[in-house]
Design a protein around this motif. Sequence first.
Motif, PDB file in Angstrom:
ATOM      1  N   CYS A 125      38.789  68.864  26.783  1.00 54.71           N
ATOM      2  CA  CYS A 125      39.120  67.589  27.054  1.00 54.71           C
ATOM      3  C   CYS A 125      39.021  66.409  26.354  1.00 54.71           C
ATOM      4  CB  CYS A 125      38.574  67.211  28.561  1.00 54.71           C
ATOM      5  SG  CYS A 125      39.347  65.691  29.189  1.00 54.71           S
ATOM      6  N   ILE A 126      39.994  65.719  25.867  1.00 51.87           N
ATOM      7  CA  ILE A 126      39.959  64.548  25.001  1.00 51.87           C
ATOM      8  C   ILE A 126      40.361  63.337  25.769  1.00 51.87           C
ATOM      9  CG2 ILE A 126      40.870  63.413  22.913  1.00 51.87           C
ATOM     10  CD1 ILE A 126      41.607  66.298  21.776  1.00 51.87           C
ATOM     11  N   ILE A 127      39.646  62.200  25.800  1.00 51.92           N
ATOM     12  CA  ILE A 127      39.793  60.876  26.376  1.00 51.92           C
ATOM     13  C   ILE A 127      40.115  59.972  25.423  1.00 51.92           C
ATOM     14  CG2 ILE A 127      39.197  59.419  28.207  1.00 51.92           C
ATOM     15  CD1 ILE A 127      37.248  61.751  28.913  1.00 51.92           C
ATOM     16  N   GLN A 128      41.476  59.408  25.296  1.00 53.53           N
ATOM     17  CA  GLN A 128      41.568  58.373  24.272  1.00 53.53           C
ATOM     18  C   GLN A 128      41.861  57.025  25.009  1.00 53.53           C
ATOM     19  OE1 GLN A 128      45.152  59.131  22.131  1.00 53.53           O
ATOM     20  NE2 GLN A 128      43.900  61.152  20.970  1.00 53.53           N
ATOM     21  N   ALA A 129      40.743  56.143  24.841  1.00 58.37           N
ATOM     22  CA  ALA A 129      40.435  54.871  25.665  1.00 58.37           C
ATOM     23  C   ALA A 129      41.791  53.870  25.353  1.00 58.37           C
ATOM     24  CB  ALA A 129      39.138  54.455  25.711  1.00 58.37           C
ATOM     25  N   GLY A 130      42.106  53.136  26.147  1.00 57.43           N
ATOM     26  CA  GLY A 130      43.009  52.013  25.619  1.00 57.43           C
ATOM     27  C   GLY A 130      44.184  52.535  24.872  1.00 57.43           C
ATOM     28  N   SER A 131      44.644  53.899  25.293  1.00 59.48           N
ATOM     29  CA  SER A 131      45.813  54.098  24.519  1.00 59.48           C
ATOM     30  C   SER A 131      47.198  53.298  24.719  1.00 59.48           C
ATOM     31  CB  SER A 131      46.122  55.607  24.930  1.00 59.48           C
ATOM     32  OG  SER A 131      45.366  56.457  24.367  1.00 59.48           O
ATOM     33  N   VAL A 132      47.332  52.837  25.960  1.00 58.56           N
ATOM     34  CA  VAL A 132      48.407  51.499  26.256  1.00 58.56           C
ATOM     35  C   VAL A 132      47.649  50.346  26.661  1.00 58.56           C
ATOM     36  CG1 VAL A 132      50.285  51.267  27.745  1.00 58.56           C
ATOM     37  CG2 VAL A 132      49.720  53.433  26.939  1.00 58.56           C
ATOM     38  N   PRO A 133      48.138  49.153  25.913  1.00 60.11           N
ATOM     39  CA  PRO A 133      47.548  48.121  26.505  1.00 60.11           C
ATOM     40  C   PRO A 133      47.747  47.756  28.110  1.00 60.11           C
ATOM     41  CG  PRO A 133      48.862  47.861  24.380  1.00 60.11           C
ATOM     42  CD  PRO A 133      49.115  49.048  24.909  1.00 60.11           C
ATOM     43  N   PRO A 134      46.978  47.101  28.829  1.00 56.88           N
ATOM     44  CA  PRO A 134      47.180  47.138  30.053  1.00 56.88           C
ATOM     45  C   PRO A 134      48.416  46.375  30.427  1.00 56.88           C
ATOM     46  CG  PRO A 134      44.633  46.693  29.631  1.00 56.88           C
ATOM     47  CD  PRO A 134      45.604  47.032  28.242  1.00 56.88           C
ATOM     48  N   ASP A 135      48.848  45.272  29.448  1.00 55.80           N
ATOM     49  CA  ASP A 135      49.991  44.451  29.953  1.00 55.80           C
ATOM     50  C   ASP A 135      51.297  45.374  29.563  1.00 55.80           C
ATOM     51  OD1 ASP A 135      49.555  44.453  27.336  1.00 55.80           O
ATOM     52  OD2 ASP A 135      50.180  42.642  26.940  1.00 55.80           O
ATOM     53  N   LYS A 136      51.050  46.418  28.754  1.00 56.33           N
ATOM     54  CA  LYS A 136      52.264  47.117  28.854  1.00 56.33           C
ATOM     55  C   LYS A 136      52.343  48.145  29.855  1.00 56.33           C
ATOM     56  CE  LYS A 136      52.821  45.277  24.747  1.00 56.33           C
ATOM     57  NZ  LYS A 136      54.268  44.443  24.412  1.00 56.33           N
ATOM     58  N   MET A 137      51.570  48.637  30.718  1.00 57.84           N
ATOM     59  CA  MET A 137      51.465  49.586  31.708  1.00 57.84           C
ATOM     60  C   MET A 137      52.681  49.570  32.571  1.00 57.84           C
ATOM     61  SD  MET A 137      49.347  51.927  31.180  1.00 57.84           S
ATOM     62  CE  MET A 137      49.127  52.845  32.864  1.00 57.84           C
ATOM     63  N   ALA A 138      53.083  48.256  33.124  1.00 57.52           N
ATOM     64  CA  ALA A 138      54.053  48.312  34.111  1.00 57.52           C
ATOM     65  C   ALA A 138      55.345  48.654  33.549  1.00 57.52           C
ATOM     66  CB  ALA A 138      53.964  46.582  34.632  1.00 57.52           C
ATOM     67  N   ASP A 139      55.614  48.530  32.362  1.00 59.88           N
ATOM     68  CA  ASP A 139      56.900  48.598  31.867  1.00 59.88           C
ATOM     69  C   ASP A 139      57.127  50.031  31.117  1.00 59.88           C
ATOM     70  OD1 ASP A 139      58.218  46.111  32.841  1.00 59.88           O
ATOM     71  OD2 ASP A 139      57.415  45.211  31.002  1.00 59.88           O
TER      72      ASP A 139
END
Length: 217
Positions: A60-74
Motif C-alpha cells: 500500500c502506498i499513500i501519497q499525501a496531498g496528491s490533490v490540493p484541497p481547493d481542487k477537490m470539488a471540481d
Amino acid sequence: MIYRILITFCLIYCLQQGYSTITVKLDNNFNLVFPNEPNALDTLGQRIYDYSDETGYYACIIQAGSVPPDKMADLDVDKFLQSMYERLQDPAHQCQSIKQSPFTIGAIRGIEFLSRCKEDPDFPDIRYKRLFLYKSNLYVIDYWTYKSQASVAEQHKNTFFGSIQELQPDRTAFIPSALPQSKSHQVAIDWSSYTWILGLVAGIGVVFLFLRNKPKK
C-alpha cells in the motif's frame, strides 16, 4: 496411547491456526490487513507498506496531498485515477491492461486494474491494483503474484483488498508500529490470530496432567 493422540491433535491444531495476520493502521483514515507484518517506509510525503511471501506481493502506498484541497470539488476523480495508474506503470515490465472496474469503500469510489506483464523471475506478472482518493490523499493498493499462483490469485486479492476498513473513533486499541518515529503510524494486533498459542498451551497442559496422573504399574 492417549497422550500420543493428544500431542497429534495439538500439532494439527497449530498447523491449522498458526497463520497470523497483522492489522496495520495506514494513517488516521484506514486500516489494512496484511498476511504478516509489512515493511514500512515514510519519506517525502509518501508512506509505503509492503510484504512478500510465496503467495505474492502485498503493498500500500499513500501519497499525501496528491490533490490540493481547493481542487477537490471540481476534480474528475475517475480521470485522475486513470492518469495516476498510467503514470505508475514501468515501461520495462511491458504490462498490458486486461480489465478495470469500479469499487467502493462506503461512499468512497475507486478503480481496480488488472494487468499482465512480461514473465520475469524477479517481478510477478499478474498484477492487481486499486486506486482511490480520500481527503486529497491518493491510496494505491497492490497485489502481485506469479502465473503459477493464477488459480488462487483472485482469492488472495479479494481477501487483501477487501480487508481495508475506514477507521472509527475508539474502535481498536493500537500498539506502536514499525515506524517508531511517527506516532500516527501504528500496527494493531489481531489477537484472534494467536488463538493457536492458547490451544498449544492448553494441549500441553492436558498431556502433562495425564502423564502425572497415569497409574503406575
